[in-house]
Scaffold this motif. Structure first.
Motif, PDB file in Angstrom:
ATOM      1  N   LEU A 210      -4.864   0.800  -5.007  1.00 31.21           N
ATOM      2  CA  LEU A 210      -4.706   2.253  -4.148  1.00 31.21           C
ATOM      3  C   LEU A 210      -5.691   2.671  -3.313  1.00 31.21           C
ATOM      4  O   LEU A 210      -6.940   2.293  -3.524  1.00 31.21           O
ATOM      5  CB  LEU A 210      -4.818   3.122  -5.427  1.00 31.21           C
ATOM      6  N   GLU A 211      -5.230   3.088  -2.354  1.00 30.04           N
ATOM      7  CA  GLU A 211      -6.100   3.928  -1.373  1.00 30.04           C
ATOM      8  C   GLU A 211      -6.467   5.128  -1.796  1.00 30.04           C
ATOM      9  O   GLU A 211      -5.816   6.206  -1.658  1.00 30.04           O
ATOM     10  CB  GLU A 211      -5.673   3.551  -0.006  1.00 30.04           C
ATOM     11  N   VAL A 212      -7.963   5.419  -2.079  1.00 26.21           N
ATOM     12  CA  VAL A 212      -8.310   6.938  -2.525  1.00 26.21           C
ATOM     13  C   VAL A 212      -9.353   7.207  -1.496  1.00 26.21           C
ATOM     14  O   VAL A 212     -10.193   6.560  -1.027  1.00 26.21           O
ATOM     15  CB  VAL A 212      -9.131   6.528  -3.897  1.00 26.21           C
ATOM     16  N   ALA A 213      -9.022   8.227  -0.986  1.00 29.05           N
ATOM     17  CA  ALA A 213      -9.904   9.346  -0.240  1.00 29.05           C
ATOM     18  C   ALA A 213      -9.972  10.516  -0.699  1.00 29.05           C
ATOM     19  O   ALA A 213      -9.350  10.792  -1.616  1.00 29.05           O
ATOM     20  CB  ALA A 213      -9.235   9.304   1.116  1.00 29.05           C
ATOM     21  N   GLU A 220       0.091   2.096  -1.263  1.00 32.18           N
ATOM     22  CA  GLU A 220       0.538   1.111  -0.321  1.00 32.18           C
ATOM     23  C   GLU A 220       0.857  -0.552  -0.921  1.00 32.18           C
ATOM     24  O   GLU A 220       0.936  -1.577  -0.389  1.00 32.18           O
ATOM     25  CB  GLU A 220      -0.179   0.980   0.966  1.00 32.18           C
ATOM     26  N   ARG A 221       0.806  -0.331  -2.482  1.00 30.12           N
ATOM     27  CA  ARG A 221       0.483  -1.539  -3.030  1.00 30.12           C
ATOM     28  C   ARG A 221       2.070  -2.402  -2.672  1.00 30.12           C
ATOM     29  O   ARG A 221       3.181  -1.551  -2.844  1.00 30.12           O
ATOM     30  CB  ARG A 221       0.632  -1.301  -4.438  1.00 30.12           C
ATOM     31  N   ALA A 222       1.898  -3.534  -2.550  1.00 32.36           N
ATOM     32  CA  ALA A 222       3.281  -4.606  -2.689  1.00 32.36           C
ATOM     33  C   ALA A 222       4.140  -4.298  -3.771  1.00 32.36           C
ATOM     34  O   ALA A 222       3.512  -4.426  -5.096  1.00 32.36           O
ATOM     35  CB  ALA A 222       2.761  -5.831  -2.103  1.00 32.36           C
TER      36      ALA A 222
END
Length: 366
Positions: A210-213, A220-222
């Motif tokens: 997971l992209e966390v900001a 955007e996991r496959a």
């Protein structure tokens, strides 16, 4: 749950054992069902109206089969092979209450494109307006996301949930970009919890974090799609000419498909012989194709031109020579609309399949 119709004398409460014991159902293997002799290779058969037959053996390859009554698969490993099949009555493999728990295969074998049976060509399974098609296998998760990034050379996948998949099943790992060559097809050789072991190492990276900001999480996991199902419709000997099989659905047909693997379908260069085709103007309320896979096919995988009420849900589409879905609204405007769920996920795998332009023909990616 689909609406039940008395015109096909269907009873969804009938488990396979009850069907085998029923005096109103004839066994395919019983000569008495056929007037003294079981069907032979190369025959064209008719199951007449009012007759119910339980397919309890894999018969020899047939030329053709017309079903005016009912043909019901017993719950065991079976294969039905024919050049063509026309359903005026009912063809049933499992049901919503009693899904098929073993391997059932329908193989279409016609090899001569010039043949025309009932004006439908050959190498097809056609469900006419009076007909019903029931194909139901045990539920398997169609899509599961990665829970850790899989690097090139990795031979294991860590999934976000425990799959109900088995060794020997085929899967496809979707790309994280729009580059179709990043999709990778593999065979499962082992499953332990959410750890899946592959038959050979991966060649490319598949993102699984997971992209966390601050205040935002981007997923955007496959995703990993399951290609294998236990109920299979396939075209045999699909060569470079792309002469595969077709599932043809006429307006008014009752179609309930849940857990089908459709492969080797579509007849290249013929825009009336798609892998799954509803004829224009069809009213198909209550019909569905869900939890299924369509892979290694030709032309639009599912063609629903000016069709109302057909539900597409949670399907995996991979390696197709054209669109994943081709949907045309009744007013003539092309678009996906509300008919399909998980379309974007499917497009990750299918969006960059091989598109071949045809003069005067326009398509829309599914």
């Amino acid at each position: 749950m689909p609406i039940l119709s008395s015109r096909h004398n269907r009873n969804w409460m009938e488990p396979p054992l009850i069907l085998r014991l029923s005096k109103t159902v004839g066994l395919w293997s019983d000569p008495a069902t056929w007037g003294g002799r079981v069907p032979q290779a190369g025959q064209s058969l008719i199951i007449p109206f009012g007759k119910r037959v339980l397919l309890d053996v894999s018969p020899p390859p047939l030329n053709g089969l017309e079903i005016h009554g009912s043909l019901i698969f017993d719950d065991q490993d079976l294969e039905l092979i024919a050049n063509w099949i026309i359903v005026f009555g009912e063809l049933r493999v499992g049901s919503p209450l009693w899904p098929h728990r073993n391997r059932a295969v329908i193989t279409l074998t016609g090899q001569h494109p010039q043949d025309h049976v009932e004006g439908l060509g050959t190498k097809f399974l056609a469900v006419m307006s009076s007909g019903a098609l029931e194909l139901h296998s045990e539920w398997r998760a169609s899509w599961i996301k990665l829970n850790a990034t899989a690097e090139p050379g990795a031979q294991h996948l860590i999934l976000a949930q425990t799959p109900n998949w088995r060794a020997g099943y085929r899967i496809v790992i979707a790309p994280n970009s729009a580059d179709e060559i990043e999709a990778e097809e593999r065979t499962i050789i082992g499953v332990r919890g959410n750890l899946v072991t592959l038959d050979r190492p991966l060649k490319r990276r598949h993102w699984g974090a997971l992209e966390v900001a601050p205040g935002l999480t981007v997923d955007e996991r496959a995703e990993v799609g399951l290609l294998t199902r236990d109920v299979i419709l396939r075209g045999q000997n699909v060569n470079s000419a792309g002469f595969g099989g077709s599932l043809l659905l006429m307006p008014g047909a009752q179609v309930h498909v849940d857990g089908l693997e459709a492969t080797g379908l579509g007849q290249r260069g013929r825009f009336d012989r798609y892998p799954v085709q509803c004829y224009a103007g069809a009213e198909m309320f209550g019909a569905y194709l869900k939890n299924s896979s369509l892979h290694h096919n030709f032309l639009h995988n599912v063609d629903l031109q000016r069709t109302r009420g057909f539900q597409l849900k949670n399907n995996v589409i991979y390696d197709v020579l054209d669109d994943a879905y081709f949907l045309q609204k009744p007013n003539g405007v092309r678009g996906t609309g509300p008919l399909s769920e998980r379309t974007l996920a499917e497009a990750r795998v299918a969006a960059l399949t091989q598109w071949q332009a045809t003069p005067g023909w326009q398509g829309l990616w599914g």
